[in-house]
Design a protein around this motif. Structure first.
Motif, PDB file in Angstrom:
ATOM      1  N   LYS A  70      11.011   0.060 -11.586  1.00 14.28           N
ATOM      2  CA  LYS A  70      12.368   0.468 -11.911  1.00 14.28           C
ATOM      3  C   LYS A  70      12.955   1.201 -10.722  1.00 14.28           C
ATOM      4  CE  LYS A  70      10.806   4.689 -14.304  1.00 14.28           C
ATOM      5  NZ  LYS A  70      10.813   5.433 -15.601  1.00 14.28           N
ATOM      6  N   ILE A  71      14.283   1.279 -10.680  1.00 15.73           N
ATOM      7  CA  ILE A  71      14.968   1.955  -9.590  1.00 15.73           C
ATOM      8  C   ILE A  71      15.507   3.277 -10.117  1.00 15.73           C
ATOM      9  CG2 ILE A  71      16.908   1.904  -7.989  1.00 15.73           C
ATOM     10  CD1 ILE A  71      15.428  -1.355  -9.195  1.00 15.73           C
ATOM     11  N   GLY A  80       0.786  -1.228   0.000  1.00 16.89           N
ATOM     12  CA  GLY A  80       0.000   0.000   0.000  1.00 16.89           C
ATOM     13  C   GLY A  80       0.813   1.270   0.000  1.00 16.89           C
ATOM     14  N   ASP A  81       2.129   1.168   0.256  1.00 18.51           N
ATOM     15  CA  ASP A  81       2.964   2.365   0.154  1.00 18.51           C
ATOM     16  C   ASP A  81       2.923   2.900  -1.279  1.00 18.51           C
ATOM     17  OD1 ASP A  81       3.637   2.227   2.777  1.00 18.51           O
ATOM     18  OD2 ASP A  81       5.643   1.395   2.462  1.00 18.51           O
ATOM     19  N   LEU A  82       3.157   4.196  -1.430  1.00 16.15           N
ATOM     20  CA  LEU A  82       3.065   4.850  -2.737  1.00 16.15           C
ATOM     21  C   LEU A  82       4.451   5.247  -3.230  1.00 16.15           C
ATOM     22  CD1 LEU A  82       0.018   7.236  -2.087  1.00 16.15           C
ATOM     23  CD2 LEU A  82      -0.020   4.887  -2.962  1.00 16.15           C
ATOM     24  N   ASP A  83       4.628   5.229  -4.551  1.00 13.35           N
ATOM     25  CA  ASP A  83       5.871   5.717  -5.125  1.00 13.35           C
ATOM     26  C   ASP A  83       5.792   7.226  -5.324  1.00 13.35           C
ATOM     27  OD1 ASP A  83       4.355   6.166  -7.409  1.00 13.35           O
ATOM     28  OD2 ASP A  83       5.431   4.749  -8.673  1.00 13.35           O
ATOM     29  N   ALA A  84       6.806   7.822  -5.970  1.00 12.05           N
ATOM     30  CA  ALA A  84       6.861   9.270  -6.130  1.00 12.05           C
ATOM     31  C   ALA A  84       5.711   9.813  -6.963  1.00 12.05           C
ATOM     32  CB  ALA A  84       8.193   9.674  -6.762  1.00 12.05           C
ATOM     33  N   ALA A  85       5.115   8.953  -7.803  1.00  4.77           N
ATOM     34  CA  ALA A  85       3.981   9.371  -8.625  1.00  4.77           C
ATOM     35  C   ALA A  85       2.649   8.928  -8.025  1.00  4.77           C
ATOM     36  CB  ALA A  85       4.122   8.814 -10.038  1.00  4.77           C
ATOM     37  N   SER A  86       2.660   8.573  -6.737  1.00  2.00           N
ATOM     38  CA  SER A  86       1.457   8.150  -5.993  1.00  2.00           C
ATOM     39  C   SER A  86       0.871   6.856  -6.531  1.00  2.00           C
ATOM     40  CB  SER A  86       0.387   9.266  -6.002  1.00  2.00           C
ATOM     41  OG  SER A  86       0.875  10.433  -5.374  1.00  2.00           O
ATOM     42  N   GLN A  87       1.691   6.009  -7.140  1.00  2.00           N
ATOM     43  CA  GLN A  87       1.250   4.687  -7.569  1.00  2.00           C
ATOM     44  C   GLN A  87       1.491   3.700  -6.428  1.00  2.00           C
ATOM     45  OE1 GLN A  87      -0.195   3.855 -10.682  1.00  2.00           O
ATOM     46  NE2 GLN A  87      -0.323   6.075 -10.770  1.00  2.00           N
ATOM     47  N   PRO A  88       0.487   2.879  -6.060  1.00  2.00           N
ATOM     48  CA  PRO A  88       0.664   1.964  -4.931  1.00  2.00           C
ATOM     49  C   PRO A  88       1.522   0.753  -5.297  1.00  2.00           C
ATOM     50  CG  PRO A  88      -1.500   1.672  -5.894  1.00  2.00           C
ATOM     51  CD  PRO A  88      -0.881   2.831  -6.617  1.00  2.00           C
ATOM     52  N   PHE A  89       2.309   0.301  -4.330  1.00  3.83           N
ATOM     53  CA  PHE A  89       3.067  -0.927  -4.490  1.00  3.83           C
ATOM     54  C   PHE A  89       2.180  -2.109  -4.095  1.00  3.83           C
ATOM     55  CE2 PHE A  89       6.446   2.226  -3.868  1.00  3.83           C
ATOM     56  CZ  PHE A  89       7.261   1.923  -4.959  1.00  3.83           C
ATOM     57  N   ASN A  90       2.131  -3.111  -4.968  1.00  2.00           N
ATOM     58  CA  ASN A  90       1.329  -4.314  -4.707  1.00  2.00           C
ATOM     59  C   ASN A  90       2.202  -5.344  -3.993  1.00  2.00           C
ATOM     60  OD1 ASN A  90      -0.784  -3.097  -6.066  1.00  2.00           O
ATOM     61  ND2 ASN A  90      -0.318  -4.100  -8.002  1.00  2.00           N
ATOM     62  N   VAL A 147       6.229   0.796 -12.689  1.00  2.00           N
ATOM     63  CA  VAL A 147       6.187   0.949 -14.143  1.00  2.00           C
ATOM     64  C   VAL A 147       4.892   0.385 -14.711  1.00  2.00           C
ATOM     65  CG1 VAL A 147       7.281   0.294 -16.330  1.00  2.00           C
ATOM     66  CG2 VAL A 147       8.689   0.908 -14.350  1.00  2.00           C
ATOM     67  N   LYS A 148       4.530  -0.834 -14.308  1.00  2.00           N
ATOM     68  CA  LYS A 148       3.354  -1.468 -14.894  1.00  2.00           C
ATOM     69  C   LYS A 148       2.864  -2.577 -13.971  1.00  2.00           C
ATOM     70  CE  LYS A 148       3.337  -1.640 -19.275  1.00  2.00           C
ATOM     71  NZ  LYS A 148       3.626  -1.925 -20.714  1.00  2.00           N
ATOM     72  N   ASN A 149       1.540  -2.797 -13.975  1.00  2.00           N
ATOM     73  CA  ASN A 149       0.913  -3.877 -13.226  1.00  2.00           C
ATOM     74  C   ASN A 149       0.340  -4.906 -14.192  1.00  2.00           C
ATOM     75  OD1 ASN A 149       1.123  -2.813 -10.401  1.00  2.00           O
ATOM     76  ND2 ASN A 149      -0.136  -1.167 -11.243  1.00  2.00           N
ATOM     77  N   PHE A 150       0.514  -6.184 -13.838  1.00  2.00           N
ATOM     78  CA  PHE A 150      -0.013  -7.281 -14.647  1.00  2.00           C
ATOM     79  C   PHE A 150      -0.991  -8.073 -13.777  1.00  2.00           C
ATOM     80  CE2 PHE A 150       4.375  -6.432 -15.937  1.00  2.00           C
ATOM     81  CZ  PHE A 150       4.201  -6.136 -17.276  1.00  2.00           C
ATOM     82  N   THR A 151      -2.269  -8.037 -14.138  1.00  2.00           N
ATOM     83  CA  THR A 151      -3.306  -8.715 -13.357  1.00  2.00           C
ATOM     84  C   THR A 151      -4.216  -9.512 -14.286  1.00  2.00           C
ATOM     85  OG1 THR A 151      -4.741  -6.768 -13.486  1.00  2.00           O
ATOM     86  CG2 THR A 151      -3.278  -6.918 -11.585  1.00  2.00           C
ATOM     87  N   ASP A 152      -5.074 -10.324 -13.685  1.00  2.00           N
ATOM     88  CA  ASP A 152      -6.058 -11.082 -14.467  1.00  2.00           C
ATOM     89  C   ASP A 152      -7.412 -11.012 -13.774  1.00  2.00           C
ATOM     90  OD1 ASP A 152      -5.919 -12.811 -12.320  1.00  2.00           O
ATOM     91  OD2 ASP A 152      -4.827 -14.376 -13.383  1.00  2.00           O
ATOM     92  N   ALA A 153      -8.351 -11.837 -14.213  1.00  2.00           N
ATOM     93  CA  ALA A 153      -9.722 -11.791 -13.696  1.00  2.00           C
ATOM     94  C   ALA A 153      -9.882 -12.530 -12.377  1.00  2.00           C
ATOM     95  CB  ALA A 153     -10.685 -12.361 -14.734  1.00  2.00           C
TER      96      ALA A 153
END
Length: 691
Positions: A378-379, A341-351, A387-393
């Motif tokens: 990315k570091i 739930g922590d956020l990166d610099a662009a306010s994107q949550p870490f899964n 950078v990107k999230n990969f999820t499914d149904a």
């Protein structure tokens, strides 16, 4: 002093070859250009009027065989150029801003063939000349005999005094400086004198672009003069700039570790009512005589600008330094700790919910496996950025049709040579192989394999172990951790998915029995596999023969052995180092060596405190260092040196209450990622980026 970062633009060019043509017509190909740029402005910079400093479009041209040419302008960082003749091409790329002004240019020469399909252009040369106009205002016309000394320093160059282009207008308390200079970044230093006494000074950064006017105004604040009766001289409280020194910091500090600094006035200023501003890399971050800060790995500059209430008292002190871990010689430094739930610099949550594994890709990005998702990060300056999230149904997702069947994913294995990623979901019994495209930062599913539900089927399992890869032969191994009869399975992987090669029983041939084996390990030469059975404290090795038939390793059990402590050893895994291997135990590590190059093994040594409840271990590429994760009463990460393969403890970094279970090392062996058991992870730095 304000430090301005020079434009550095990297342009990735990928040529995709098309096999067309005939004897009379030259063969042609398509050229795919992937363009990128990073231009940064700083807060204290005078910039060109009505001109953007960002790349808006790209003008790309090329000259090839027999005078063939092409040219194209694109707004997109991706462009495909069709029908280029195979051969030598000279390609030039220009970055232009929104107003159409050329900012930067780069050129490369590349031989297009059916195999040489990749080239790079570094757009690092600034274009043209621009004009500078800076107006200085000090408002007080009562200051006589004004002199303005100006000094100009091109970025990376040396300072020179300006002797032309300066007009001082005392009647209106102003001066104007006009000149033309090549495009680039400059530092403009000024000193204002009245009757030979310095009354003010300062520094500003300038940015010049092709055919642009860089115009700005510098307001100089001077105390008003106190006038007396006619015939009495006019006086002012003039003084010299503040002098001082910075203490509390040396030439190096540890990255992302708090440093405390102080400024002490040693002279000048005319009084001690001093005001201090602190700048890090040109950015104001604090005021006052002392402060604390931390920063990322690399070269930095700490600046102090100080003044008193007296006119002409502004002075500055600079301190260049390196944030580095090189003096730690590999002892890990934590640079980022994350929880779900922590956020990166662009306010994107870490899964990170129920995170299970993490692995570095060849381009240095990090792939994280957590509850029903993969996340690519990315570091950047020692910080993870999503950078990107990969999820499914979810549970109802079809493995066959989902582009990213990640439900229940537990393990990641990466082939850094071919940029392939293999994942397994232990409880669903599903294995997936992806191709990783660094240019698009994307995973492309190439195939999957699930257990065959047919009774007595050959390819059938209940609980999948982690996968391990033989990257030389493109083989993936895993074993069935459930069921009565346990088997090791091996498949060939690639762009066509998975091809079944065979299986082998992992049930022990002799005592001790192979009971509930844990994670699988593979040797560096790919000829041995290993696993441990915590229930009875035994370990088991398998031999891969490779007799040359259909790439079949013909794996067979070669060694079954019990740890001297038996079940009380609490074995938790194993790892190979060349032909040796280590077992993970509650009280540390045990090293086994082979006197006959893998034919047999003997217990060589054990390492204990501070190692405790060892859960994971990785090596650098030269096998001279290893890092070991402890997850017991004293959790943390240890550095081992390996001299002729013999391990010795060199340092330990406590992780507090964080307990790691998996560890990954970056391709450059400069970063470690430790996955925790509470939906968390820690990123460590062990070098500055040189293996």
């Amino acid at each position: 002093m304000n430090k301005h970062k020079l434009l550095a633009v990297c342009c990735l060019i990928a040529a995709l070859v098309a096999m067309t043509g005939c004897e009379e017509n030259p063969r042609t190909t398509s050229l795919r250009l992937a363009l990128s740029s990073t231009i940064e402005d700083t807060a204290r910079t005078i910039t060109p009027n009505q001109q953007s400093l960002e790349i808006h479009s790209y003008y790309i041209s090329g000259v090839g065989p027999n005078g063939k040419t092409f040219s194209v302008t694109t707004l997109s960082p991706q462009v495909i150029i069709e029908g280029l003749v195979l051969g030598t091409w000279t390609i030039t790329a220009k970055g232009q801003n929104l107003q159409g002004t050329d900012l930067v240019v780069g050129t490369t020469e590349h031989q297009l063939t059916t195999t040489a399909t990749r080239a790079d252009i570094l757009m690092g040369t600034l274009v043209g000349d621009g004009n500078i106009k800076v107006t200085f205002l000090w408002e007080e016309v009562d200051f006589p005999d004004i002199e303005l000394d100006l000094y100009l320093t091109p970025q990376g160059g040396t300072e020179s005094q300006i002797t032309t282009g300066i007009v001082v207008i005392e009647a209106t308390a102003r001066a104007v400086f006009e000149t033309s200079r090549p495009a680039g970044s400059y530092e403009l230093r000024y000193e204002l004198y009245s009757q030979g006494v310095k009354v003010d000074g300062g520094t500003e950064a300038l940015r010049v672009i092709n055919n642009g006017l860089t115009e700005g105004t510098i307001d100089i604040s001077l105390d008003k003069l106190v006038s007396v009766a006619p015939g009495i001289s006019i006086t002012t409280e003039l003084t010299t700039p503040v002098e001082g020194q910075i203490s509390g910091i040396g030439s190096t500090i540890l990255p992302n570790t708090t440093a405390s600094v102080e400024f002490a006035q040693t002279g000048g200023g005319g009084s001690t009512d001093i005001a201090v501003r602190w700048f890090l890399d040109g950015e104001l971050f604090a005021t006052g005589l002392s402060t604390t800060f931390s920063t990322f790995t690399g070269s930095h500059r700490l600046d102090v600008i100080a003044n008193t209430s007296k006119p002409g008292s502004i002075g500055s002190v600079s301190w260049p330094f390196q944030a580095t871990v090189q003096n730690n010689a590999g002892v890990p430094i934590a640079i980022m700790s994350l929880q779900n739930g922590d956020l990166d610099a662009a306010s994107q949550p870490f899964n990170l919910n129920q995170i299970t594994d993490a692995a570095f890709l060849r381009d240095g990005k990090l792939l994280i496996a957590s509850q029903n998702s993969l996340q690519l990060c990315k570091i950047v300056q020692d910080k993870l950025v999503v950078v990107k999230n990969f999820t499914d149904a979810g549970v109802t997702a079809s493995v066959a049709t989902e582009p990213y069947p990640v439900y229940g994913v537990t393990d990641i294995a990466v082939d850094l040579l071919d940029d392939m990623v293999c994942t397994t979901a232990s409880t669903t019994g599903t294995m997936v192989v992806y191709a990783y495209d660094s240019a698009t930062e994307n995973l492309v599913k190439k195939g999957y394999k699930s257990s065959d539900p047919t009774p007595y089927a050959e390819q059938q399992w209940t609980i999948m172990s982690n996968p391990v890869l033989d990257t030389g032969r493109n083989l993936v191994y895993f074993f069935d951790a459930g069921g009565v009869d346990r088997y090791l399975f091996y498949y060939e992987y690639g762009n066509s998915g998975f091809d079944y090669i065979g299986s082998a029983s992992i049930d022990a041939l002799t005592s001790p029995a192979n009971i509930d084996p844990t994670r699988l390990a593979i040797s560096g030469d790919f000829h041995r596999l290993g696993m441990v059975s915590p229930a009875n404290g035994s370990f088991h090795l398998m031999s891969n023969q490779f007799n040359g038939y259909d790439n079949d390793p013909a794996s067979t059990i070669m060694i079954d052995r019990a740890d001297p402590a038996g079940a009380s050893a609490l074995l938790n895994g194993m790892v190979f180092s060349q032909t040796d291997f280590y077992t993970f135990k509650a009280d540390g590590l045990t090293r086994y060596t082979s006197p006959d190059n893998g034919g047999s093994y003997v217990l060589e040594a054990s390492l204990g405190t501070p190692l405790n409840s060892v859960s994971a271990m990785v090596f650098n590429t030269t096998q001279t260092k290893a890092w070991v994760v402890s997850a017991g009463v004293n959790p943390g990460i240890s550095l081992l040196s390996l001299t002729s393969g013999v391990p010795a403890h060199q340092g330990f970094t406590s992780s507090g209450t964080f307990k790691g279970k998996r560890i990954a090392i970056s391709p450059l062996c400069d970063l470690l990622c430790v996955v925790g058991d509470s939906s968390d992870l820690i990123l460590y730095r062990v070098s500055d980026g040189i293996n």
